[in-house]
Design an enzyme around this catalytic site. Structure first.
Site, mmCIF file in Angstrom:
data_model
loop_
_atom_site.group_PDB
_atom_site.id
_atom_site.type_symbol
_atom_site.label_atom_id
_atom_site.label_comp_id
_atom_site.label_asym_id
_atom_site.label_seq_id
_atom_site.Cartn_x
_atom_site.Cartn_y
_atom_site.Cartn_z
ATOM 1 C CE LYS A 13 -12.279 131.242 -21.341
ATOM 2 N NZ LYS A 13 -13.271 131.300 -20.235
ATOM 3 N NE ARG A 88 -8.116 131.036 -16.483
ATOM 4 C CZ ARG A 88 -8.762 130.059 -17.126
ATOM 5 N NH1 ARG A 88 -8.278 129.518 -18.223
ATOM 6 N NH2 ARG A 88 -9.915 129.625 -16.658
ATOM 7 N NE ARG A 127 -21.381 124.601 -18.759
ATOM 8 C CZ ARG A 127 -20.379 125.441 -19.007
ATOM 9 N NH1 ARG A 127 -20.477 126.291 -20.005
ATOM 10 N NH2 ARG A 127 -19.291 125.455 -18.271
ATOM 11 N NE ARG A 139 -14.200 122.343 -15.889
ATOM 12 C CZ ARG A 139 -13.749 123.469 -16.430
ATOM 13 N NH1 ARG A 139 -13.959 123.698 -17.707
ATOM 14 N NH2 ARG A 139 -13.102 124.352 -15.706
ATOM 15 N NE ARG A 150 -13.582 127.404 -12.869
ATOM 16 C CZ ARG A 150 -14.558 126.728 -13.488
ATOM 17 N NH1 ARG A 150 -15.404 125.984 -12.797
ATOM 18 N NH2 ARG A 150 -14.677 126.785 -14.794
HETATM 19 P P1 AMP Z 1 -10.742 126.308 -17.837
HETATM 20 O O1 AMP Z 1 -10.980 124.929 -18.396
HETATM 21 O O2 AMP Z 1 -10.187 127.269 -18.842
HETATM 22 O O3 AMP Z 1 -11.960 126.851 -17.117
HETATM 23 O O4 AMP Z 1 -9.592 126.149 -16.730
HETATM 24 C C1 AMP Z 1 -9.772 125.311 -15.617
HETATM 25 C C2 AMP Z 1 -8.698 125.590 -14.596
HETATM 26 O O5 AMP Z 1 -7.399 125.329 -15.179
HETATM 27 C C3 AMP Z 1 -8.610 127.020 -14.081
HETATM 28 O O6 AMP Z 1 -9.500 127.276 -13.027
HETATM 29 C C4 AMP Z 1 -7.142 127.073 -13.614
HETATM 30 O O7 AMP Z 1 -6.972 126.392 -12.395
HETATM 31 C C5 AMP Z 1 -6.436 126.247 -14.692
HETATM 32 N N1 AMP Z 1 -5.991 127.083 -15.824
HETATM 33 C C6 AMP Z 1 -6.424 127.018 -17.125
HETATM 34 N N2 AMP Z 1 -5.762 127.890 -17.888
HETATM 35 C C7 AMP Z 1 -4.905 128.545 -17.065
HETATM 36 C C8 AMP Z 1 -3.959 129.593 -17.259
HETATM 37 N N3 AMP Z 1 -3.778 130.171 -18.471
HETATM 38 N N4 AMP Z 1 -3.247 130.014 -16.186
HETATM 39 C C9 AMP Z 1 -3.411 129.442 -14.976
HETATM 40 N N5 AMP Z 1 -4.290 128.472 -14.718
HETATM 41 C C10 AMP Z 1 -5.040 128.020 -15.757
#
Ligand code: AMP
Length: 193
Positions: A13, A88, A127, A139, A150
């Protein structure tokens, strides 16, 4: 133009959002990035967010919605944005629809990057290892245990959005496991149609 990118962790993404930004000149809004920034503050909210993220669980809807609402109401977001990682949950999607309606704005495209879960787990871990080998930061939630949580959160809470947006007629699904350029080609084609 307002675009949502849907897809499990590791489906690409962020990479595709960058391509969209370069081609269409709209903002890239990543809720993961916004929340990671919030964890840098010593506030109660920062600590709460940090805990959810460290466990791989979704941060509560009200916190995420407040952050997105605040960001998309700023002037630089008016011409459009590509959202990566939001919504989400169905509740986030419904609230997001309401926010857009209030601004008399519409969602133009929802693009799903499809990818097999088992391949994703290996892809993200590889990665992360490669980044580590190059001396780059990794991360905290890119480890096997947290990734499983996740991916589970995606399956249970986010995947229902595919049907939600399909029924609204805005969804396009793309094979996210193709080479990056081929995915980008399909993404642009979906947007240009
Ligand atoms: P990402 O960088 O998109 O993989 O997000 C990393 C983490 O941020 C996720 O595992 C969630 O803990 C939190 N997160 C990101 N976006 C959302 C969302 N829209 N709703 C809830 N938690 C989120």
């Amino acid at each position: 133009m307002r675009i949502v990118l849907l897809g499990p962790p590791g489906a690409g993404k962020g990479t595709q959002a960058q391509g969209i930004v370069e081609r269409f000149g709209i903002l890239h809004l990543s809720t993961g990035e916004m929340l990671r920034a919030a964890t840098q503050t010593e506030t109660g909210i920062g600590c709460t967010v940090k805990q959810f993220m460290a466990e791989g669980k979704l941060v509560p809807d009200d916190l995420v919605i407040a952050a997105v609402n605040q960001r998309i109401s700023q002037p630089d977001a008016k011409p459009g944005f590509v959202l990566d990682g939001f919504p989400r949950t169905i509740s986030q999607a419904v609230t997001f629809d309401d926010l857009l309606r209030k601004e008399t704005a519409e969602l133009d495209h929802v693009i799903e990057l499809r990818a097999d879960e088992k391949i994703l787990l290996d892809r993200i871990l590889t990665r992360a290892q490669e980044a580590k080998d190059r001396g780059h930061g990794v991360r905290a939630d890119d480890n096997r245990e947290t990734l499983k949580v996740r991916l589970e959160a995606y399956k249970e809470q986010t995947a229902p959005l595919i049907e939600y947006y399909r029924s609204k007629g805005v969804l396009r699904s793309i094979d996210g496991l193709q080479p990056i350029d081929a995915v980008t080609h399909d993404v642009f084609q979906a947007i240009d149609k």
